[in-house]
Design a protein around this motif. Structure first.
Motif: not given
Length: 573
Positions: A422-429, A468-479, A412-418
């Motif tokens: 899952m919501e924006n890149i690998y939503n189907s699986s 190719g999915f390094l968006t600002e929202d992802f970086v915010n999640s990882l931060r 549980k060290y990557f909850e926001k990022s994962l």
């Protein structure tokens, strides 16, 4: 005649239950018994030396899949080098195909089959007598003139209270895991599980359980792990035991149970909603969501009810739920396992334990191995190699997936990022993410060495960048994840260290102004007003304050607050 009871645990923090049961069961008879407890990680020469120093005439080993190969080597060396020493084995690893085992391992003199307390006591009594007679001891196998003889099976102990409390009162369990059972047997018949062989469920009396637990809960152990195969079969009994634990668990240790989710009723679920945060862990053996597989392995489970129950428990954020999946089961191919994984993953529990089929002697699946063309390793733990439905290459791919699930999901060290992934890149699986991420690890040679947690953030960042999915929202999640879970670590450059530097002035102001703390954080929780441990970082353009709590408690590891309004008021003043 002195007998030495020996066990090799998988880790130092574990405390073996079986050898303690045996010694205590014989304690009133005056026999010379001693316990020596080792781990499979200790050097062989050290273990041999310690065993020889005991000067015992008979060495008794407790055998499981994790230690049997070590024990075979130790026992062989002892028998080959020490004149007159006798070797006795017991435990699940030698309780089936006993005659075959003794013929293959000629250094073994005796084997205790199945439930061992009565058999072992009768055996010890006989070998200490003037004229030992062991031919009538049920549950015992032995050699006579180089012929292996297996006596009749031992009946199970009906009154479990006749088995004494296994632990010594002066034993130190500081930071250890204590194993405990309030019942034996299992009402279910899962084809891969050894508990399915013993279909009779027996309970220790509730008075005995409470007495034992009162003693155990007064120790400084890290965890009490119940080894009952289905703790919640009698839900009213389960509630009584859990209530007793809550009342007496003054040292706040974790209590682990194996339960079956789809048999829970509303009364039990309501009861669970009132349990303390972070005290209890539930391990639920789902194994598969493939209906053909479940039918074949005798798992009669309502998937709909499973989902409903886990969802209701999860709503309360108070009990850790660990879900087990097993790869290599009948009718489960790589594609259907992916579906099982995706279904389990979406339940959003604290841990997913991805395991691999062990083909254990005595189980139904052991006898069905030809039917399903199950190939497995010849040595313990007899793990599946391939089946009619899944190849070795696919099993190895799943092992790499398992490693990443453990590294990234389970702690549980990557909850926001994962969640973002899952919501924006690998939503189907979700499985597809771990599968492709593991391919990235393989191509980048990342499996070859260990990595710090800080490095794991960097690897995930690099992977998302590579697709190719390094968006600002992802970086915010990882931060967010990085700061939430790493109190002492400065933000690395790739997560924009400056987003923390700009708030140094306001951080000092909040830390030094008691009125500000009382005004803005009085409703945040009693301890949150003591802001002696916090950081402020920019997330999604907002100033977010992270107040660190209990790093071991995933439900209360850290709290985060948007404090833009404090900054605005401060600047205005």
């Amino acid at each position: 005649m002195k007998a030495l009871l020996v066990t090799l645990d998988s880790k130092y923090i574990h405390a073996n239950l079986a050898v303690r049961y045996l010694k205590k069961f014989c304690s009133d008879d005056g026999f010379d018994l001693e316990i020596k407890e080792f781990t499979i990680n200790q050097q062989l020469d050290y273990i041999l030396g310690e065993i020889l120093d005991a000067n015992a005439q008979i060495i008794c080993f407790s055998c499981y899949i994790w230690n049997i190969e070590y024990i075979k080597e130790i026992a062989y060396i002892l028998k080959s080098s020490t004149l007159g020493i006798k070797i006795l084995l017991g435990g699940p690893e030698v309780s089936y195909e006993t005659e075959k085992f003794m013929k293959e391992e000629s250094y073994v003199d005796y084997i205790v089959c199945g439930e061992g307390e009565l058999t072992f006591r009768e055996f010890i009594k006989e070998i200490n007598s003037d004229k030992p007679e062991i031919g009538n001891i049920k549950g015992l196998a032995y050699r006579e003139n180089d012929v292996v003889i297996v006596n009749g099976a031992r009946e199970l102990i009906d009154n479990l209270d006749t088995i004494k409390y296994p632990y010594d009162e002066n034993e130190s369990f500081d930071d250890k895991i204590i194993y405990y059972e309030s019942s034996r047997g299992c009402p279910f018949n899962c084809s891969f599980c050894m508990s399915s062989i013993d279909k009779k469920t027996r309970n220790f009396s509730i008075q005995r359980v409470k007495s034992d637990l009162k003693t155990l809960l007064a120790t400084k152990a890290r965890q009490i792990k119940f080894i009952d195969r289905t703790f919640n079969v009698d839900y009213k009994r389960s509630m009584e035991i859990m209530n007793f634990i809550v009342e007496h668990n003054l040292n706040h240790m974790t209590i682990h149970f194996e339960i079956t989710a789809d048999i829970m009723n509303d009364e039990f679920l309501k009861f669970l909603s009132n349990m303390p945060i972070n005290m209890f862990q539930f391990e639920i053996g789902v194994q598969s969501l493939n209906s053909d597989t479940l039918r074949e392995i005798n798992r009669h489970m309502s998937i709909e009810k499973l989902n409903n129950v886990i969802g209701k428990i999860g709503e309360n954020n108070n009990i850790h739920i660990h879900l087990d999946l097993i790869a290599g089961l009948p009718f489960e191919n790589y594609k259907s396992f992916k579906k099982s994984f995706d279904g389990i993953y979406r339940l959003n529990t604290e841990k997913i334990q991805l395991g691999f089929l062990k083909v254990l002697k005595g189980t139904k699946i052991y006898f069905d191995k030809y039917k399903h063309n199950i190939k497995y390793r010849e040595k313990a733990p007899y793990e599946v190699i391939c089946t009619k439905y899944i190849s070795l290459e696919e099993i190895l791919k799943l092992k790499k997936v398992e490693e990443l699930v453990d590294r990234y999901y389970n702690e549980k060290y990557f909850e926001k990022s994962l969640d973002y992934i899952m919501e924006n890149i690998y939503n189907s699986s979700p499985f597809e993410f771990y599968e492709l991420f593991s391919e990235y690890w393989k191509k980048s040679n990342l499996y070859k060495v260990s990595h710090s947690r800080k490095k794991l953030y960097q690897i995930l960042y690099n992977y998302i960048d590579s697709i190719g999915f390094l968006t600002e929202d992802f970086v915010n999640s990882l931060r967010y994840d990085y700061v939430f879970n790493n109190h002492q670590e400065d933000l690395p450059a790739f997560l924009d260290k400056e987003s923390e530097e700009k708030f140094k002035t306001i951080k000092r102001f909040i830390a030094n102004d008691e009125k500000i703390r009382e005004k803005y954080f009085e409703n945040a929780g009693k301890n949150d007003r003591i802001l002696n441990s916090f950081r402020i970082v920019e997330i999604n353009g907002d100033a977010t304050m992270f107040i660190y709590k209990n790093k071991k408690n995933i439900f209360n590891r850290c709290r985060a607050y948007n404090i833009n309004y404090i900054i605005e008021e401060y600047n205005h003043e």
